[in-house]
Scaffold this motif. Structure first.
Motif, PDB file in Angstrom:
ATOM      1  N   ALA A 176       4.264  13.942  -1.546  1.00  0.00           N
ATOM      2  CA  ALA A 176       3.748  12.571  -1.572  1.00  0.00           C
ATOM      3  C   ALA A 176       4.363  11.730  -0.462  1.00  0.00           C
ATOM      4  O   ALA A 176       3.680  10.916   0.184  1.00  0.00           O
ATOM      5  CB  ALA A 176       4.023  11.942  -2.928  1.00  0.00           C
ATOM      6  N   ARG A 177       5.666  11.941  -0.193  1.00  0.00           N
ATOM      7  CA  ARG A 177       6.318  11.171   0.879  1.00  0.00           C
ATOM      8  C   ARG A 177       5.748  11.542   2.244  1.00  0.00           C
ATOM      9  O   ARG A 177       5.554  10.697   3.122  1.00  0.00           O
ATOM     10  CB  ARG A 177       7.837  11.424   0.835  1.00  0.00           C
ATOM     11  CG  ARG A 177       8.553  10.677  -0.295  1.00  0.00           C
ATOM     12  CD  ARG A 177      10.054  10.617  -0.047  1.00  0.00           C
ATOM     13  NE  ARG A 177      10.642  11.951  -0.003  1.00  0.00           N
ATOM     14  CZ  ARG A 177      11.102  12.589  -1.087  1.00  0.00           C
ATOM     15  NH1 ARG A 177      11.028  12.016  -2.261  1.00  0.00           N
ATOM     16  NH2 ARG A 177      11.623  13.781  -0.969  1.00  0.00           N
ATOM     17  N   LYS A 178       5.499  12.843   2.466  1.00  0.00           N
ATOM     18  CA  LYS A 178       4.937  13.278   3.751  1.00  0.00           C
ATOM     19  C   LYS A 178       3.559  12.663   3.972  1.00  0.00           C
ATOM     20  O   LYS A 178       3.224  12.254   5.089  1.00  0.00           O
ATOM     21  CB  LYS A 178       4.849  14.807   3.790  1.00  0.00           C
ATOM     22  CG  LYS A 178       6.215  15.464   3.939  1.00  0.00           C
ATOM     23  CD  LYS A 178       6.064  16.984   3.964  1.00  0.00           C
ATOM     24  CE  LYS A 178       7.429  17.642   4.104  1.00  0.00           C
ATOM     25  NZ  LYS A 178       7.318  19.123   4.113  1.00  0.00           N
ATOM     26  N   LEU A 179       2.750  12.626   2.951  1.00  0.00           N
ATOM     27  CA  LEU A 179       1.417  12.028   3.089  1.00  0.00           C
ATOM     28  C   LEU A 179       1.504  10.535   3.383  1.00  0.00           C
ATOM     29  O   LEU A 179       0.712   9.974   4.146  1.00  0.00           O
ATOM     30  CB  LEU A 179       0.606  12.257   1.812  1.00  0.00           C
ATOM     31  CG  LEU A 179       0.128  13.706   1.588  1.00  0.00           C
ATOM     32  CD1 LEU A 179      -0.519  13.834   0.219  1.00  0.00           C
ATOM     33  CD2 LEU A 179      -0.867  14.109   2.672  1.00  0.00           C
ATOM     34  N   LYS A 180       2.507   9.914   2.783  1.00  0.00           N
ATOM     35  CA  LYS A 180       2.682   8.484   3.035  1.00  0.00           C
ATOM     36  C   LYS A 180       3.076   8.226   4.483  1.00  0.00           C
ATOM     37  O   LYS A 180       2.601   7.290   5.136  1.00  0.00           O
ATOM     38  CB  LYS A 180       3.753   7.934   2.091  1.00  0.00           C
ATOM     39  CG  LYS A 180       3.890   6.411   2.144  1.00  0.00           C
ATOM     40  CD  LYS A 180       4.888   5.949   1.106  1.00  0.00           C
ATOM     41  CE  LYS A 180       5.007   4.435   1.143  1.00  0.00           C
ATOM     42  NZ  LYS A 180       5.989   3.938   0.139  1.00  0.00           N
ATOM     43  N   GLU A 181       3.973   9.109   5.021  1.00  0.00           N
ATOM     44  CA  GLU A 181       4.395   8.964   6.416  1.00  0.00           C
ATOM     45  C   GLU A 181       3.250   9.247   7.371  1.00  0.00           C
ATOM     46  O   GLU A 181       3.220   8.751   8.507  1.00  0.00           O
ATOM     47  CB  GLU A 181       5.553   9.922   6.690  1.00  0.00           C
ATOM     48  CG  GLU A 181       6.836   9.531   5.952  1.00  0.00           C
ATOM     49  CD  GLU A 181       7.890  10.620   6.042  1.00  0.00           C
ATOM     50  OE1 GLU A 181       7.577  11.667   6.669  1.00  0.00           O
ATOM     51  OE2 GLU A 181       8.980  10.439   5.482  1.00  0.00           O
ATOM     52  N   ALA A 182       2.290  10.069   6.965  1.00  0.00           N
ATOM     53  CA  ALA A 182       1.147  10.401   7.821  1.00  0.00           C
ATOM     54  C   ALA A 182       0.002   9.417   7.631  1.00  0.00           C
ATOM     55  O   ALA A 182      -1.150   9.728   7.941  1.00  0.00           O
ATOM     56  CB  ALA A 182       0.669  11.821   7.518  1.00  0.00           C
ATOM     57  N   GLY A 183       0.291   8.215   7.176  1.00  0.00           N
ATOM     58  CA  GLY A 183      -0.749   7.232   6.905  1.00  0.00           C
ATOM     59  C   GLY A 183      -1.490   6.785   8.151  1.00  0.00           C
ATOM     60  O   GLY A 183      -2.607   6.279   8.073  1.00  0.00           O
ATOM     61  N   ALA A 184      -0.897   6.941   9.360  1.00  0.00           N
ATOM     62  CA  ALA A 184      -1.549   6.505  10.622  1.00  0.00           C
ATOM     63  C   ALA A 184      -2.479   7.569  11.176  1.00  0.00           C
ATOM     64  O   ALA A 184      -2.999   7.441  12.283  1.00  0.00           O
ATOM     65  CB  ALA A 184      -0.488   6.171  11.656  1.00  0.00           C
TER      66      ALA A 184
END
Length: 785
Positions: free
Chosen positions: A723-731
């Motif tokens: 979930a954290r990785k997906l959040k960081e890939a928000g751009a």
């Protein structure tokens, strides 16, 4: 304004709501009231005890489905259930014997006396009498007669009749038979149990003086146990009637088995006082500490006794209820009544303090530990032969098994009669009264059997052509009454033997040939056959239930499936060896004692292994497994010796003092079983504790729980990282897909987290059920996207 006393009352109520009174505090605060309640219960029990009926007839415990029990019930309803006896009169002529017979028959309570005068003129000259033809009734100046009483074997009228008959015959008379045996049992049991209890209390007092640190402390134990025993005996009134076996052994067994509970409490109290606590506070802490030990110790014993109630031979229900009730009452007496006694008697206990006479047992414990593997090999070698041998014993089942032992008057009289006249075993056929021809043919065929002494029936006694109506009703009703006939059959056999069984089977086969329906053969032998059939089936049921019951109790105590097996192995081996000894020595064994003592030994002595295991777990927190095993033995041996030696001594007192075969044999098995359990627990448990150390320290329940707990934790961590990785890939250019993926991941993480919390709250390991599998795969697919 509210009055002050109302405010104070409200304040006290609020304080009471904030601080609920615990059980120990309640017991101590209400100690005087509890004392009064128990003393009143003791008084009521003492008054009720004489009204508890005592039964000496084992046939009463047969299930109603047994053929002999159905026949006995029918006979009792139609003709009554008469007691029987056999009398030999020494040094008499035929004329004198006839005079004795007439006087005996006139005794109140005697129905009839059967002798040779019904077919021989005893007033004839000796030259006209063929003495060879009457040698079954008269031989060498001695006459033997068969007596049938009006009432049953145990009826008071029958007992008075026997006393009057003894007065008539004087020293010349020798009496045997079930009525005589039951009367002797009642008299001997009452006299001997007083002696057994007296000696038992004295011996237990001596043991407690050696194992405690005060001369008065044993008095406290005996007062508490005495109260529990008296209440148990009085509350038997609710059962109406108990067996003489139960009445004989329940008091001493209750004393021996439940003495530990009071010892647990006083030892806990002493430890708390040594910590510097004031007396009341020390007692409160002691009750809290001892409750768990007392409940754990009593539960296995109660289970061991209660499984006896599942026997179809109802003496098991009788004994199981009384013994289990005794343990529960001992438990309640120790928890509720003993604290009041401690507060009252502590000054005397402290004044009579002495140094401990028990050694440290350190060298003994270390020595046992060094030979642990030798003991393990020896037990492994002995276990299978012992198990095989204990199943090859020769057993007794019926009323002969509870007969008077050697040295009693009944035993000596029986030997004299057997030596001169041989055996006589009475059976009675109950048949429909619808065909004098069939009755006559049945009588003649049974009379022709080689082992038959006499057959008495109406069709065989009334001369041909004489109507039955010509005879007085007082005579005919002894053999014919209503729709049924009674036929008396005497055979030359014991009540219980292979020959007796063959006689019974052959007579029953003839009976069914003439009377296929509504016919019964009753007597000692048919009843014994039904007892054997019933109680043999009971053994496998009761043995299995006792093992399962104790296993479940220990399993929940230790939260393990393996530990109960480890704990029960030494006790089971001790039971096998104990029961194999009679086979090795070639002794007859009473099956009833075999089945009852097996349950008692398991329930009463498994505590020794539980105590040793608990001490090992405590010592293992501070020492390596070898040293922990030695320390556990050192701590356990004093308690095991105290409890085990009391049970051993009580068993052997029963064995050496009781003249009743059943009671003596049960005592022997209990005493020998107790010291064998002590020996095997003390010598075999160290090897098991060390070998299964890993299971003991982290049992399988805990390992399984920890495995699934760790698995859930790792899964949740993976989901959170994703979930954290997906959040960081928000751009990322495909923002909508990413947001969808992130939303799916967060939802999945939330679901898994919720499942984790639910699993923890419920304390279950079933989180990975099939209905969650598809959803979890969907969540993972969302992460991959």
């Amino acid at each position: 304004m509210r009055p002050k006393f109302l405010k104070k009352r409200e304040k006290k109520r609020e304080e009471g709501q904030r601080k609920p009174v615990s059980l120990p505090v309640f017991i101590i605060e209400k100690s005087r009231a509890i004392e009064i309640v128990f003393l009143v219960m003791v008084f009521i029990s003492v008054v009720m005890t004489p009204f508890v009926g005592i039964n000496y007839d084992l046939t009463k415990y047969l299930p109603d489905s047994a053929q002999s029990k159905a026949g006995l019930n029918l006979m009792e309803e139609t003709f009554g259930y008469p007691g029987t006896a056999r009398i030999m009169i020494d040094d008499v002529s035929l004329y004198e014997a006839k005079a004795y017979k007439d006087r005996l028959e006139a005794v109140d309570g005697v129905d009839q006396v059967m002798w040779l005068d019904s077919g021989v003129n005893v007033f004839s000259a000796d030259s006209f009498i063929h003495f060879d033809s009457i040698d079954e009734y008269y031989k060498d100046q001695a006459a033997v007669m068969e007596v049938v009483f009006e009432k049953g074997d145990t009826h008071k009228k029958t007992s008075r009749a026997i006393d009057e008959m003894r007065a008539i015959t004087g020293d010349k008379g020798h009496f045997v038979g079930m009525a005589v045996q039951n009367k002797s049992l009642a008299e001997n049991v009452t006299r001997e149990m007083k002696m057994i209890l007296t000696i038992g209390v004295l011996m237990i007092f001596m043991i407690l003086c050696l194992t405690t640190s005060s001369w008065f402390e044993p008095v406290l134990y005996l007062i508490v146990m005495g109260v529990a025993i008296l209440i148990n005996k009085g509350t038997n009134i609710f059962l109406g009637e108990i067996s003489f076996l139960t009445d004989s052994v329940s008091a001493v067994l209750q004393l021996a088995v439940s003495m530990d509970y009071s010892i647990f409490l006083i030892h806990a109290f002493t430890r708390e006082k040594n910590k510097g606590f004031e007396q009341t506070e020390a007692l409160t802490n002691a009750i809290n500490e001892a409750l768990n030990s007392i409940f754990a110790s009593s539960l296995t014993t109660i289970v061991g006794f209660l499984v006896l109630t599942f026997m179809k031979f109802n003496i098991g229900f009788d004994m199981g209820i009384v013994l289990a009730k005794g343990i529960v009452l001992s438990l309640l007496t120790v928890i509720l009544f003993m604290p009041a006694m401690i507060l009252r008697l502590t000054p005397l206990i402290e004044k009579t303090a002495h140094r401990s006479f028990m050694p440290e047992f350190h060298k003994l414990s270390r020595g046992i530990y060094h030979i642990r593997y030798g003991v393990l090999v020896l037990v492994a070698v002995l276990a299978i032969p012992a198990y095989t041998a204990q199943g090859m014993n020769t057993f007794l089942f019926g009323n002969d098994a509870v007969g008077a032992g050697e040295g009693t008057q009944v035993y000596n009289d029986e030997q004299l009669i057997l030596e001169k006249f041989g055996r006589s075993n009475m059976m009675m056929a109950i048949v429909p009264n619808d065909s004098p021809i069939d009755e006559k043919m049945f009588t003649d065929e049974v009379e022709a059997l080689s082992y038959t002494k006499t057959v008495t029936s109406m069709a065989g006694s009334v001369p041909e052509g004489v109507p039955e109506e010509f005879l007085p009703a007082s005579i005919t009703e002894q053999l014919h009454k209503g729709d049924y006939s009674r036929i008396l059959i005497y055979v030359r056999s014991k009540g219980e033997s292979p020959l007796a069984y063959r006689c019974s089977d052959e007579i029953q086969a003839i009976l069914k040939k003439y009377y296929p329906e509504d016919s019964y053969l009753v007597g000692a032998t048919p009843s014994t056959q039904d007892i054997e059939t019933t109680i043999t089936k009971d053994y496998s049921r009761v043995n299995t239930l006792s093992l399962i019951g104790v296993f479940v109790v220990v399993m929940f105590s230790f939260k393990s499936l393996i530990i109960p097996m480890i704990i029960m192995i030494p006790i089971e081996v001790a039971i096998f060896v104990n029961m194999a000894v009679p086979y090795i020595k070639g002794e007859l064994m009473i099956f009833m004692g075999y089945i009852i003592v097996s349950c008692i030994q398991l329930g009463a002595t498994v505590d020794y292994a539980i105590l040793t295991t608990n001490n090992y777990l405590e010592c293992r927190k501070e020492a390596e497994k070898g040293e922990a095993a030695i320390l556990a033995l050192k701590r356990s041996i004093p308690a095991i010796l105290t409890s085990g030696s009391i049970l051993t001594i009580v068993g052997y007192i029963l064995y050496y003092i009781s003249s009743i075969a059943a009671i003596g044999d049960m005592g022997h098995l209990i005493g020998r079983g107790a010291w064998m359990s002590m020996l095997l627990v003390g010598s075999l448990m160290p090897a098991f504790l060390v070998l299964f150390d890993r299971i003991l320290m982290e049992n399988e329940f805990e390992r399984i729980h920890n495995f699934f707990k760790e698995r859930r934790r790792r899964r949740l961590e993976r989901l959170k990282r994703a979930a954290r990785k997906l959040k960081e890939a928000g751009a990322h250019p495909h923002r909508k897909n990413a947001e969808a993926g992130r939303a799916g991941a967060e939802a999945a993480a939330g679901r898994i987290g919720g499942m984790e919390e639910t699993g923890q709250r419920a304390g279950t390991d079933s989180i990975d059920k099939t209905d969650h599998t598809d959803q979890t795969e969907t969540d993972r697919e969302a992460f991959r996207q």
